[in-house]
Each structure stands twice: as C-alpha cells, then as structure tokens.
Design an enzyme around this catalytic site. Structure first.
Site, PDB file in Angstrom:
ATOM      1  CD  GLU A   1      -1.540   0.010   3.555  1.00  0.00           C
ATOM      2  OE1 GLU A   1      -2.025   1.028   3.724  1.00  0.00           O
ATOM      3  OE2 GLU A   1      -1.537  -1.135   4.346  1.00  0.00           O
TER       4      GLU A   1
ATOM      5  CB  CYS B   1      -2.629  -3.998   6.212  1.00  0.00           C
ATOM      6  SG  CYS B   1      -2.220  -2.412   6.943  1.00  0.00           S
TER       7      CYS B   1
ATOM      8  CG  HIS C   1      -2.827  -5.900  10.306  1.00  0.00           C
ATOM      9  ND1 HIS C   1      -1.468  -5.676   9.845  1.00  0.00           N
ATOM     10  CD2 HIS C   1      -3.212  -4.717  10.586  1.00  0.00           C
ATOM     11  CE1 HIS C   1      -1.366  -4.403   9.580  1.00  0.00           C
ATOM     12  NE2 HIS C   1      -2.504  -3.781  10.140  1.00  0.00           N
TER      13      HIS C   1
HETATM   14  N1  CAA Z   1       1.361   3.539  30.468  1.00  0.00           N
HETATM   15  C1  CAA Z   1       0.528   2.427  29.835  1.00  0.00           C
HETATM   16  N2  CAA Z   1      -0.261   2.603  28.926  1.00  0.00           N
HETATM   17  C2  CAA Z   1      -0.562   3.903  28.574  1.00  0.00           C
HETATM   18  C3  CAA Z   1      -0.009   5.218  29.004  1.00  0.00           C
HETATM   19  C4  CAA Z   1       1.088   4.739  30.139  1.00  0.00           C
HETATM   20  N3  CAA Z   1       1.879   5.821  30.673  1.00  0.00           N
HETATM   21  N4  CAA Z   1      -0.434   6.207  28.420  1.00  0.00           N
HETATM   22  C5  CAA Z   1      -1.380   5.745  27.499  1.00  0.00           C
HETATM   23  N5  CAA Z   1      -1.521   4.442  27.776  1.00  0.00           N
HETATM   24  C6  CAA Z   1      -2.453   3.601  26.980  1.00  0.00           C
HETATM   25  C7  CAA Z   1      -3.853   4.080  26.693  1.00  0.00           C
HETATM   26  O1  CAA Z   1      -4.539   3.849  27.968  1.00  0.00           O
HETATM   27  C8  CAA Z   1      -4.188   3.428  25.513  1.00  0.00           C
HETATM   28  O2  CAA Z   1      -4.613   2.136  25.971  1.00  0.00           O
HETATM   29  P1  CAA Z   1      -6.116   1.489  25.308  1.00  0.00           P
HETATM   30  O3  CAA Z   1      -5.926   1.508  23.838  1.00  0.00           O
HETATM   31  O4  CAA Z   1      -6.235   0.193  26.065  1.00  0.00           O
HETATM   32  O5  CAA Z   1      -7.131   2.412  25.861  1.00  0.00           O
HETATM   33  C9  CAA Z   1      -2.952   3.401  24.580  1.00  0.00           C
HETATM   34  O6  CAA Z   1      -1.847   3.638  25.587  1.00  0.00           O
HETATM   35  C10 CAA Z   1      -2.702   4.274  23.638  1.00  0.00           C
HETATM   36  O7  CAA Z   1      -3.106   5.471  24.210  1.00  0.00           O
HETATM   37  P2  CAA Z   1      -3.895   6.474  23.354  1.00  0.00           P
HETATM   38  O8  CAA Z   1      -5.258   5.776  22.939  1.00  0.00           O
HETATM   39  O9  CAA Z   1      -4.199   7.883  24.324  1.00  0.00           O
HETATM   40  O10 CAA Z   1      -3.078   6.929  22.216  1.00  0.00           O
HETATM   41  P3  CAA Z   1      -3.311   8.007  20.869  1.00  0.00           P
HETATM   42  O11 CAA Z   1      -4.532   8.217  21.052  1.00  0.00           O
HETATM   43  O12 CAA Z   1      -2.405   8.681  20.798  1.00  0.00           O
HETATM   44  O13 CAA Z   1      -2.784   6.816  19.670  1.00  0.00           O
HETATM   45  C11 CAA Z   1      -3.739   5.314  18.164  1.00  0.00           C
HETATM   46  C12 CAA Z   1      -3.275   5.519  19.618  1.00  0.00           C
HETATM   47  C13 CAA Z   1      -5.080   5.810  17.884  1.00  0.00           C
HETATM   48  C14 CAA Z   1      -3.810   3.720  17.934  1.00  0.00           C
HETATM   49  C15 CAA Z   1      -2.547   5.878  17.305  1.00  0.00           C
HETATM   50  O14 CAA Z   1      -1.396   5.307  17.323  1.00  0.00           O
HETATM   51  C16 CAA Z   1      -2.996   5.903  15.683  1.00  0.00           C
HETATM   52  O15 CAA Z   1      -3.587   6.505  15.173  1.00  0.00           O
HETATM   53  N6  CAA Z   1      -2.443   4.751  14.951  1.00  0.00           N
HETATM   54  C17 CAA Z   1      -2.502   4.590  13.739  1.00  0.00           C
HETATM   55  C18 CAA Z   1      -3.864   3.811  13.293  1.00  0.00           C
HETATM   56  C19 CAA Z   1      -3.662   2.593  13.584  1.00  0.00           C
HETATM   57  O16 CAA Z   1      -2.726   1.912  13.838  1.00  0.00           O
HETATM   58  N7  CAA Z   1      -4.685   1.814  13.829  1.00  0.00           N
HETATM   59  C20 CAA Z   1      -4.881   0.600  14.055  1.00  0.00           C
HETATM   60  C21 CAA Z   1      -6.244  -0.371  13.327  1.00  0.00           C
HETATM   61  S1  CAA Z   1      -6.313   0.054  11.787  1.00  0.00           S
HETATM   62  C22 CAA Z   1      -5.293  -1.066  10.960  1.00  0.00           C
HETATM   63  O17 CAA Z   1      -4.910  -2.127  11.763  1.00  0.00           O
HETATM   64  C23 CAA Z   1      -4.557  -0.808   9.599  1.00  0.00           C
HETATM   65  C24 CAA Z   1      -3.284  -0.211   9.640  1.00  0.00           C
HETATM   66  O18 CAA Z   1      -2.470  -0.876   9.755  1.00  0.00           O
HETATM   67  C25 CAA Z   1      -3.054   1.307   9.852  1.00  0.00           C
END
Ligand code: CAA
Length: 391
Positions: free
Chosen positions: A83, A115, A237
C-alpha cells in the site's frame, strides 16, 4: 477446487531497513510517557528506511534468500502486495523480477487493499498452485508506513518486507479452506494519490478492525471452519502489537468466553516479537507475526494457526494454516534476528531528516546518498525513472 495436495507456505523470509528509531528517542522529543509506547501500544522501536531504500529494495532483499535456496525455475507468477506503491502504473514486482533475475516467462502484478492485500496474494497463489501443483508462486509483501510528524499515528510507523514461496508440498504451513470474509466501506485509514503520508482516524480504525474480526470469524464458522479451541496460536495483523491482544480479547468475547489475560498472552504473545521492534509493516505485518511464532515456539508441528488479516477501508479474512512436520529445519531464525539487530539506531534529528526528505519532481537526475548496507539500493530518480543497483 480440484482435489490434490494442500498448497501453502514453502519458505518465508523477511527483510527490514537500514535504520531504527527507538521509541525512547521519540518520547524524549515529544514528551510522551514511555509507558504509553512500551505498554499502551506495545512498541519499542520502528524501522526507518534509508534514502536509498524503498518497497522494491526491501522486497528484493526479502526474496533473494528464498530464490537462493529454491531456484527460480518453477516460479511463473510473482504477486507483489503493497500500500506504499511507488508508481501508479508499473508494478513494483517488475523491478524485483529484474533485480532477482527471474525467468521472463512469468506474470507479475501488484495488489492493493491496505494491509490486507498480501493475504489476497497468498490465497490467489494457493489457487494457482492447485491448478498446477508443479508451479510455485512468489508472494512479496513490502511496505513503508509513514504518518505525519507529531500525529498520533507517528509512533506506529515502521517498514519491512516478507517474501513467501507458495508451493504444493509446503515445508512450513499448509493453508486450509475455508476462509471467513468481511468487507465494509469505512474511512478509517486512507492515502490519497497526492500524499506520501497516510491519513487515519485512529480510534475509528481500532473499532473498524474489531468489527472486521467479528465479521470474518462469523463467516469462517458459517463456512464450516474450525472451533476456536482447536487453534494452537493466532496471528493477527499488527499495526501495533497491543492491537493483537485487543483483537483476540474481542474474538473471545464474540464466542462467549471469559477473556483470561494469560490465555490471550499465550495465544498471541509469541507472534509480536518482530513487530514490536519493526513497527507497522502494513501488508507484511501479519506474516512477520507468523515468522516470530515459528521462530520462537518450540514445536508447533501439526497445530492449526488462526490468521486474521485486516486492511483498512476495509477488508478482512480469517483462515487457518497447519504447521508442517519438520518445519523447524527450514526456518530462517538466525537471518531474521540479524535483520533486526543489524539496523543502525537514529536519533530524533536523523529520523526527522529522513522523514521530511522527498525526491524533486522536475525529471532531473537525482542520485541518492549510499546509506543502505543491503544487497539492493535505489541509486537515483532520473528522467522520472527509478534506477536500482545490486551490490
Ligand atoms: N502507560 C501505559 N499505557 C498507557 C500510558 C502509560 N503511561 N499512556 C497511555 N497508555 C495507553 C492508553 O490507555 C491506551 O490504551 P487502550 O488502547 O487500551 O485504551 C494506549 O496507551 C494508547 O493511548 P491513546 O489511545 O491515548 O493513544 P493515541 O490516541 O495517541 O493513539 C492510536 C493510539 C489511535 C492507535 C494511534 O497510534 C494511531 O492513530 N495509529 C495509527 C492507526 C492504527 O494503527 N490503527 C489500528 C487499526 S487500523 C489497522 O490495523 C490498519 C493499519 O495498519 C493502519
């Protein structure tokens, strides 16, 4: 399908980039608590491509050891899943075909659905091998994952390629029928043609992934697939490794089972080792999970492994593979560990410079600095053409 031998994965090899950015360096720059990365998303480091690396050099580097071991004679099809495509018309697989000296009597195509497309390639390959068991198909999944600097997705970047040789008497994993399928039109992650970094609605993407797990599993069972308890492990994945845990917990919920933390860790933990330090390699990620599982677990002979492939947008597939007797003699554990360990660590400034760099689009002669120590490199963009070199 005609009856006959069950095709599957005869060999599997992966390659990753020249550079690596530890999440400690990213956290030191943006002030995030390191626990968010190490525990919250389950990532410790991300592979970062050198300026002279791309999906072609990574794909060729992954496939070269496979061809060195098995030769090229029986390969009449190359399926390149990605991709992070480098051209809107020409398949990246055609460049790899040339770099690897594959026979001219071959069909080569590129497949895209986020993916997921490496799984489409794997399934198409098994069908081709069913039709003619003498043939083998080379499947390459290669991606460089790039999100905007400072965005939530930044910590989930990565890059790698997996090459799989699909044949009628597979030394590693037999791919079973049926498959469970699921498609839903969702805008959770996409990349318009004019952008090199993906756009994503992170929270929506996690929900969409979990819904797809449920849909693909439900169809898998309706098609007569195995019961959950029959599986020895589950490869998901892994956009970030914690996602595999979330997905398996959701699957256990769907089948009405209490989600036991140790059970989940046992089912998916061994599949996360490479992804935790490579980052999201999109199409390759699921099969990096398989490599980690095979490389680490003592003996999976005869055990069914569940595979859940997810591609945003979205398409998902659940299928099973059974691990072949004697598979351990055919693994590339040492080379895989070396691919991860040989990467050179970047500091934040070095990573940022690579992230911000792009080729001029004026059609001039633009050589790249020789940064990679890999066997293939992107030497230049000249007259709008990518020029590759073999070392
Ligand atoms: N210690 C331990 N855990 C902590 C922490 C700390 N100090 N601070 C935060 N966390 C935890 C949070 O509680 C959260 O846990 P949960 O998911 O269990 O709730 C986790 O860390 C992530 O924290 P946030 O949700 O606050 O993180 P974020 O909003 O900044 O980003 C994300 C998370 C949305 C996945 C971001 O990384 C993102 O947008 N990633 C790209 C999209 C992606 O990977 N999507 C996955 C599904 S889509 C897919 O699979 C296709 C693909 O390949 C893209």
């Amino acid at each position: 399908m005609p009856s006959g031998p069950t095709p599957g994965i005869h060999d599997l090899s992966f390659a990753t980039t020249e550079f690596v950015l530890p999440h400690t360096a990213l956290a030191a720059h943006n002030g995030a608590e390191i626990g968010k990365y190490h525990v919250g998303i389950g990532q410790r480091a991300m592979s970062v491509p050198a300026l002279d690396e791309d999906i072609v050099t990574l794909g060729a580097a992954a496939a070269a050891p496979v061809l060195a071991r098995h030769g090229t004679d029986r390969i009449r099809t190359v399926l390149f899943a990605t991709e992070s495509s480098i051209d809107q018309a020409k398949s990246a697989g055609v460049y790899v075909h040339a770099l690897l000296g594959l026979p001219s009597a071959a069909r080569v195509v590129e497949l895209k659905q986020a993916c997921y497309s490496a799984t489409a390639a794997l399934q198409f390959a098994t069908a081709l091998v069913h039709r003619d068991p003498a043939q083998r198909v080379l499947v390459i999944a290669a991606d460089t994952s790039k999100y905007a600097l400072g965005s939530p997705g930044e910590a989930t970047q990565g890059a790698a390629a997996v090459a799989m040789l699909i044949g009628s008497d597979p030394a590693l994993v037999r791919i079973e029928e049926p498959s469970g399928l699921y498609t839903a039109d969702v805008m959770d992650f996409w990349r318009p043609n004019y952008r090199d970094a993906a756009l994503v609605d992170g929270k929506k993407s996690v929900t969409a992934y979990l819904r797809a797990v449920e849909g693909a599993w439900t169809d898998y069972r309706e098609q007569g697939g195995r019961a959950l308890d029959e599986f020895g492990a589950f490869c998901y994945h892994q956009p970030f490794t914690r996602m595999a845990y979330k997905a398996h917990r959701h699957l256990l919920d769907v089948v009405g089972r209490d989600a036991d933390r140790d059970e989940i860790a046992g089912a998916v933990g061994p599949t996360t080792t490479y992804n935790a330090v490579v980052g999201n390699s999109y199409t390759a990620s699921l099969y990096l999970g398989l490599a980690a599982l095979l490389d680490q677990v003592d003996d999976l002979t005869g055990r069914p492994v569940g595979f859940l492939s997810y591609g945003s947008g979205s398409v998902a597939e659940f299928f099973a593979g059974t691990v072949s007797p004697g598979y351990r003699e055919h693994l590339r554990t040492g080379a895989h560990r070396e691919a991860v360990e040989r990467r050179r660590p970047l500091d934040y400034a070095g990573y940022r410079a690579l992230h911000e760099w792009s080729f001029p689009t004026d059609g001039g002669d633009h050589p790249t600095p020789a940064q990679t120590g890999g066997p293939f490199r992107l030497a230049a963009l000249r007259d709008h053409q990518r020029v590759y070199e073999t070392r």
